[in-house]
Design a protein around this motif. Structure first.
Motif, PDB file in Angstrom:
ATOM      1  N   MET A   1       0.827  -1.206   0.000  1.00 53.63           N
ATOM      2  CA  MET A   1       0.000   0.000   0.000  1.00 53.63           C
ATOM      3  C   MET A   1       0.862   1.256   0.000  1.00 53.63           C
ATOM      4  O   MET A   1       0.614   2.206  -0.741  1.00 53.63           O
ATOM      5  CB  MET A   1      -0.895   0.033   1.246  1.00 53.63           C
ATOM      6  CG  MET A   1      -2.169  -0.772   1.152  1.00 53.63           C
ATOM      7  SD  MET A   1      -2.992  -0.979   2.772  1.00 53.63           S
ATOM      8  CE  MET A   1      -3.014   0.704   3.406  1.00 53.63           C
ATOM      9  N   TRP A   2       1.883   1.240   0.840  1.00 54.75           N
ATOM     10  CA  TRP A   2       2.765   2.401   0.961  1.00 54.75           C
ATOM     11  C   TRP A   2       3.680   2.536  -0.239  1.00 54.75           C
ATOM     12  O   TRP A   2       3.860   3.627  -0.776  1.00 54.75           O
ATOM     13  CB  TRP A   2       3.590   2.314   2.250  1.00 54.75           C
ATOM     14  CG  TRP A   2       2.764   2.519   3.471  1.00 54.75           C
ATOM     15  CD1 TRP A   2       2.243   1.563   4.307  1.00 54.75           C
ATOM     16  CD2 TRP A   2       2.317   3.781   3.992  1.00 54.75           C
ATOM     17  NE1 TRP A   2       1.508   2.145   5.305  1.00 54.75           N
ATOM     18  CE2 TRP A   2       1.542   3.519   5.144  1.00 54.75           C
ATOM     19  CE3 TRP A   2       2.502   5.105   3.597  1.00 54.75           C
ATOM     20  CZ2 TRP A   2       0.953   4.528   5.898  1.00 54.75           C
ATOM     21  CZ3 TRP A   2       1.916   6.109   4.354  1.00 54.75           C
ATOM     22  CH2 TRP A   2       1.150   5.820   5.491  1.00 54.75           C
ATOM     23  N   GLN A   3       4.260   1.431  -0.673  1.00 54.28           N
ATOM     24  CA  GLN A   3       5.262   1.536  -1.732  1.00 54.28           C
ATOM     25  C   GLN A   3       4.643   1.684  -3.111  1.00 54.28           C
ATOM     26  O   GLN A   3       5.344   2.009  -4.064  1.00 54.28           O
ATOM     27  CB  GLN A   3       6.206   0.339  -1.672  1.00 54.28           C
ATOM     28  CG  GLN A   3       7.015   0.366  -0.373  1.00 54.28           C
ATOM     29  CD  GLN A   3       8.335  -0.340  -0.481  1.00 54.28           C
ATOM     30  OE1 GLN A   3       8.400  -1.537  -0.288  1.00 54.28           O
ATOM     31  NE2 GLN A   3       9.381   0.408  -0.793  1.00 54.28           N
ATOM     32  N   SER A   4       3.338   1.479  -3.221  1.00 51.70           N
ATOM     33  CA  SER A   4       2.649   1.792  -4.466  1.00 51.70           C
ATOM     34  C   SER A   4       2.242   3.256  -4.509  1.00 51.70           C
ATOM     35  O   SER A   4       1.804   3.742  -5.551  1.00 51.70           O
ATOM     36  CB  SER A   4       1.399   0.915  -4.613  1.00 51.70           C
ATOM     37  OG  SER A   4       1.750  -0.441  -4.684  1.00 51.70           O
TER      38      SER A   4
ATOM     39  N   LYS B   1       7.604   6.641  -1.638  1.00 51.07           N
ATOM     40  CA  LYS B   1       8.930   6.035  -1.502  1.00 51.07           C
ATOM     41  C   LYS B   1       9.081   5.243  -0.216  1.00 51.07           C
ATOM     42  O   LYS B   1       9.683   4.173  -0.213  1.00 51.07           O
ATOM     43  CB  LYS B   1       9.984   7.147  -1.562  1.00 51.07           C
ATOM     44  CG  LYS B   1      11.422   6.655  -1.413  1.00 51.07           C
ATOM     45  CD  LYS B   1      12.408   7.801  -1.575  1.00 51.07           C
ATOM     46  CE  LYS B   1      13.839   7.309  -1.425  1.00 51.07           C
ATOM     47  NZ  LYS B   1      14.824   8.390  -1.609  1.00 51.07           N
ATOM     48  N   TYR B   2       8.579   5.773   0.898  1.00 47.61           N
ATOM     49  CA  TYR B   2       8.893   5.205   2.205  1.00 47.61           C
ATOM     50  C   TYR B   2       7.747   4.390   2.795  1.00 47.61           C
ATOM     51  O   TYR B   2       6.620   4.399   2.292  1.00 47.61           O
ATOM     52  CB  TYR B   2       9.299   6.322   3.176  1.00 47.61           C
ATOM     53  CG  TYR B   2      10.683   6.864   2.898  1.00 47.61           C
ATOM     54  CD1 TYR B   2      11.815   6.128   3.217  1.00 47.61           C
ATOM     55  CD2 TYR B   2      10.853   8.114   2.303  1.00 47.61           C
ATOM     56  CE1 TYR B   2      13.086   6.616   2.968  1.00 47.61           C
ATOM     57  CE2 TYR B   2      12.129   8.608   2.041  1.00 47.61           C
ATOM     58  CZ  TYR B   2      13.237   7.856   2.380  1.00 47.61           C
ATOM     59  OH  TYR B   2      14.501   8.325   2.120  1.00 47.61           O
ATOM     60  N   VAL B   3       8.061   3.676   3.864  1.00 45.77           N
ATOM     61  CA  VAL B   3       7.080   2.918   4.646  1.00 45.77           C
ATOM     62  C   VAL B   3       7.099   3.463   6.069  1.00 45.77           C
ATOM     63  O   VAL B   3       8.036   4.157   6.460  1.00 45.77           O
ATOM     64  CB  VAL B   3       7.426   1.414   4.648  1.00 45.77           C
ATOM     65  CG1 VAL B   3       7.329   0.837   3.245  1.00 45.77           C
ATOM     66  CG2 VAL B   3       8.810   1.151   5.236  1.00 45.77           C
ATOM     67  N   PRO B   4       6.088   3.169   6.874  1.00 47.17           N
ATOM     68  CA  PRO B   4       6.077   3.679   8.248  1.00 47.17           C
ATOM     69  C   PRO B   4       7.253   3.144   9.071  1.00 47.17           C
ATOM     70  O   PRO B   4       7.816   2.077   8.789  1.00 47.17           O
ATOM     71  CB  PRO B   4       4.744   3.161   8.806  1.00 47.17           C
ATOM     72  CG  PRO B   4       3.895   2.929   7.610  1.00 47.17           C
ATOM     73  CD  PRO B   4       4.827   2.476   6.541  1.00 47.17           C
TER      74      PRO B   4
ATOM     75  N   GLU C   1      12.920  -3.622   3.602  1.00 43.75           N
ATOM     76  CA  GLU C   1      14.194  -3.653   4.327  1.00 43.75           C
ATOM     77  C   GLU C   1      15.117  -2.527   3.872  1.00 43.75           C
ATOM     78  O   GLU C   1      15.734  -1.833   4.692  1.00 43.75           O
ATOM     79  CB  GLU C   1      14.868  -5.025   4.139  1.00 43.75           C
ATOM     80  CG  GLU C   1      14.243  -6.139   4.965  1.00 43.75           C
ATOM     81  CD  GLU C   1      12.963  -6.718   4.379  1.00 43.75           C
ATOM     82  OE1 GLU C   1      12.389  -7.636   4.990  1.00 43.75           O
ATOM     83  OE2 GLU C   1      12.520  -6.260   3.298  1.00 43.75           O
ATOM     84  N   GLN C   2      15.211  -2.347   2.563  1.00 42.12           N
ATOM     85  CA  GLN C   2      16.096  -1.311   2.038  1.00 42.12           C
ATOM     86  C   GLN C   2      15.633   0.084   2.452  1.00 42.12           C
ATOM     87  O   GLN C   2      16.452   0.938   2.810  1.00 42.12           O
ATOM     88  CB  GLN C   2      16.159  -1.414   0.518  1.00 42.12           C
ATOM     89  CG  GLN C   2      17.189  -0.482  -0.122  1.00 42.12           C
ATOM     90  CD  GLN C   2      17.301  -0.701  -1.612  1.00 42.12           C
ATOM     91  OE1 GLN C   2      16.418  -1.265  -2.245  1.00 42.12           O
ATOM     92  NE2 GLN C   2      18.395  -0.259  -2.192  1.00 42.12           N
ATOM     93  N   ILE C   3      14.326   0.308   2.442  1.00 39.47           N
ATOM     94  CA  ILE C   3      13.782   1.613   2.820  1.00 39.47           C
ATOM     95  C   ILE C   3      14.081   1.920   4.288  1.00 39.47           C
ATOM     96  O   ILE C   3      14.399   3.060   4.639  1.00 39.47           O
ATOM     97  CB  ILE C   3      12.268   1.662   2.541  1.00 39.47           C
ATOM     98  CG1 ILE C   3      12.006   1.721   1.033  1.00 39.47           C
ATOM     99  CG2 ILE C   3      11.614   2.826   3.257  1.00 39.47           C
ATOM    100  CD1 ILE C   3      12.598   2.935   0.342  1.00 39.47           C
ATOM    101  N   ASN C   4      13.980   0.915   5.155  1.00 41.43           N
ATOM    102  CA  ASN C   4      14.341   1.137   6.555  1.00 41.43           C
ATOM    103  C   ASN C   4      15.783   1.605   6.682  1.00 41.43           C
ATOM    104  O   ASN C   4      16.086   2.529   7.441  1.00 41.43           O
ATOM    105  CB  ASN C   4      14.118  -0.141   7.369  1.00 41.43           C
ATOM    106  CG  ASN C   4      12.738  -0.223   7.979  1.00 41.43           C
ATOM    107  OD1 ASN C   4      12.523   0.124   9.130  1.00 41.43           O
ATOM    108  ND2 ASN C   4      11.769  -0.670   7.188  1.00 41.43           N
ATOM    109  N   LEU C   5      16.677   0.983   5.944  1.00 37.82           N
ATOM    110  CA  LEU C   5      18.075   1.409   5.968  1.00 37.82           C
ATOM    111  C   LEU C   5      18.217   2.844   5.477  1.00 37.82           C
ATOM    112  O   LEU C   5      18.997   3.626   6.034  1.00 37.82           O
ATOM    113  CB  LEU C   5      18.928   0.488   5.090  1.00 37.82           C
ATOM    114  CG  LEU C   5      19.117  -0.951   5.574  1.00 37.82           C
ATOM    115  CD1 LEU C   5      19.851  -1.772   4.511  1.00 37.82           C
ATOM    116  CD2 LEU C   5      19.892  -0.999   6.895  1.00 37.82           C
TER     117      LEU C   5
END
Length: 629
Positions: A14-17, A20-23, A52-56
């Motif tokens: 939902m977020w990545q569609s 760019k980022y996720v919560p 995982e990459q977005i968290n980094l």
């Protein structure tokens, strides 16, 4: 008796569609109990993809996020699932087998039950490894059909692929309609074929709502025997995302299916929390256009899941292109101008590239190449003049077998550049490499983490993990967020015009500053009246520039595009350094742009006198990379 259909909430997608980022993990832990209380979800997508990459990238530890975020669902008996890209794991480039094996083991330990594995080329050889490694790691192996619509992607093609994957040991099948361009009747025939031949195999349908076909498609696959439907919910449903839970629920219930009841109080809580996350910071990375449906997507067939990053890439490249055009007194483009040019170019090059299914990473490859072609053509250069190495790998067969045939002009270009085509198993090209990263962990005195999860992150996302460990990732993210907030604040509350007049050292001049612009006003006195009269005789005073010209014996190698500059691509690569002698054509580094790494070749020869950017620096087109003499 009514047949039951179950729902999976794709909270990650939902977020990545959309952007760019996720919560953050703290935000995810706030919303998890309310998702559970809704009582209607049998499954939730928690991680994988870009999670995982977005968290980094925003300076957080994805391993902590995964364990904490999956735990409430594990406790409630709701299955969790992740998305992974077969040969490419959870990144955009091929992954050695030993790292892929570790990924499944770690993700299961972190609380993820199901691995949804897809190969962007639908090559069974790539998916065979995922099915095997997932099951060895204790996960449910759900193999995905990467759906697209072309003359080679027929119902028969996908039926045969599903049969092959089930023979290889897949526990479940996902019909992954990542662009939402699957025609409803076509999809119904496909699902009916799978369920007729394999009645005990669970089938999930995943779609995106962008082109407007998804609701009809969901009804068709449900009637054909689908067991699970992926859904989203407001405020992140529709647009480039997914069909909304409430709409799908009402439609299927009316059609006679048994569907779970929804706790609407909990629904409103999830909706409220999701909106609060948008308001907090995630909204700064969501392009409003991604909240709209767009039937133009039927033509290029690009997936909804990448539209968030596409619009961000378009924004960045438009600014760079318009800067280039303005310098040369050429008319600039609007975002719509560039978007239509991009869509037209995707339609033009896709058949020439052998019809790779437009799913990650190959949708990005096709989009990136199309956008690069558009940018080069706008600058009067040749189409195909900037092709990233990983795009070449796809073309040459190093990522798997293309479904269609390459155009003669692509084959000719490969031959002219001395590139060789590959027909073997793609995994064989990427030998085991985990020991290299183990040594790096030891050299840096970094903890391997529970179940070697920190080792996995370094091996899977080396550059991003190093930036996370150094603190650079968090600093860069915070700076970018602050910049975006300031831009929005400036737009909503423009500063009033501020005029300051001060007497200069020259009696006849006044220096006037208006919103940072400096003007010199000459003042003279009339002969008759003695009253002062004024006139602006210079438009602006410009500070004296220092001489920054490059000496005649020094030449500059300029960046051909914007992005982040890296001296090396892999841990085993040897970086160029000051003092090295390079010749024209030598690779001097890489520019990461739009999630692909572009090898930068020297267009000058000589001894390296200076390397201007540091590793990982953001650069713009025409920035000086290296000085040689």
């Amino acid at each position: 008796m009514a047949r039951e259909i179950k729902f999976s909430l794709v909270y990650r997608d939902m977020w990545q569609s959309s952007g760019k980022y996720v919560p953050t993990v703290d935000q995810l832990l706030k919303v998890a109990p309310a998702i559970i209380d809704m009582g209607c979800f049998s499954r939730v997508e928690t991680n994988g993809g870009g999670f995982e990459q977005i968290n980094l990238l925003f300076g957080e530890n994805p391993n902590v996020a995964n364990r904490k975020w999956t735990q409430p669902f594990n406790d409630a008996g709701i299955q969790t699932h992740m998305l992974e890209r077969a040969l490419n794991g959870i990144r955009m480039s091929p992954v050695p087998a030993d790292i892929r094996k570790l990924m499944f083991k770690v993700k299961k330990k972190q609380g993820t039950d199901i691995a949804r594995s897809f190969c962007g080329l639908n090559d069974p050889r790539n998916l065979e490894g995922s099915i095997k490694y997932a099951k060895e790691g204790g996960m449910i192996a759900q193999a995905a059909l990467s759906l697209t619509y072309s003359e080679v992607h027929t119902v028969e093609y996908y039926t045969n692929l599903a049969n092959t994957l089930i023979e290889l040991g897949a526990d479940e099948i996902c019909v992954k309609d990542m662009a939402g361009i699957g025609r409803p009747v076509y999809l119904g025939k496909l699902v009916a074929n799978i369920k007729t031949q394999h009645p005990n195999i669970l089938v999930t349908y995943h779609s995106h709502s962008g082109p407007g076909l998804s609701m009809a498609s969901i009804l068709e696959v449900a009637r054909a025997g689908a067991d699970y439907i992926d859904v989203a919910m407001e405020p992140l449903s529709w647009g480039t995302g997914h069909a909304d839970l409430l709409a799908v629920h009402a439609m299927l219930k009316d059609a006679g299916f048994k569907v779970p009841d929804i706790n609407m109080k909990a629904y409103m809580k999830v909706r409220e929390l999701t909106q609060s996350f948008i308001d907090d910071f995630l909204g700064y990375y969501i392009n409003p256009r991604n909240r709209m449906m767009n039937s133009l997507l039927i033509g290029p067939g690009l997936p909804g899941g990448m539209m968030g990053s596409l619009m961000a890439d378009l924004e960045n490249n438009l600014a760079s292109l318009n800067k280039w055009l303005t310098k040369r007194n050429k008319p600039t483009l609007t975002q719509d101008d560039l978007l239509i040019k991009l869509f037209d170019e995707v339609k033009y090059i896709w058949p020439k590239l052998g019809y790779p299914p437009l799913v990650t990473p190959f949708s990005q490859y096709v989009k990136n190449l199309a956008l690069m072609n558009v940018l080069q053509i706008e600058k009067g250069r040749e189409r195909w003049s900037m092709i990233a190495d990983n795009i070449w790998d796809m073309i040459l067969g190093k990522s798997g077998k293309l479904p269609g045939e390459l155009a003669p002009e692509i084959i000719k270009l490969a031959e002219e550049q001395g590139r060789e085509f590959y027909t073997g198993n793609p995994q064989d090209l990427y030998p085991n490499n985990l020991d290299t990263f183990k040594q790096e962990m030891k050299d840096n005195n970094w903890d391997f983490g529970e179940d070697d999860e920190e080792l996995l992150e370094l091996a899977m996302h080396p550059e991003q993990y190093r930036a996370y460990k150094s603190g650079k990732a968090k600093a860069d993210f915070e700076a970018d967020l602050a910049k975006r907030k300031a831009e929005v604040e400036a737009t909503e509350n423009p500063a009033p015009i501020k005029t300051e007049i001060t007497q200069s050292f020259e009696p006849k001049n006044l220096n006037i500053e208006v919103n940072g612009e400096k003007f010199v006003v000459n003042v003279s006195y009339g002969e008759q009246s003695g009253e002062p009269t004024t006139g602006v005789t210079e438009e602006k005073t410009v500070p004296q520039a220092t001489n920054t010209s490059t000496p005649a014996n020094v030449e500059e190698i300029l960046a051909p595009l914007e992005g982040n500059f890296y001296l090396t691509l892999n841990a085993s690569d040897v970086a160029v350094k000051v003092g090295d002698v390079i010749k024209e054509g030598d690779v001097i580094g890489y520019i990461e742009s739009m999630k692909t790494y572009n090898a930068i070749s020297a267009d000058k020869s000589g001894k390296i006198l200076e390397i201007c950017p540091t590793n990982g620096d953001a650069i713009e087109e025409d920035d000086v990379l290296i000085k040689v003499g």
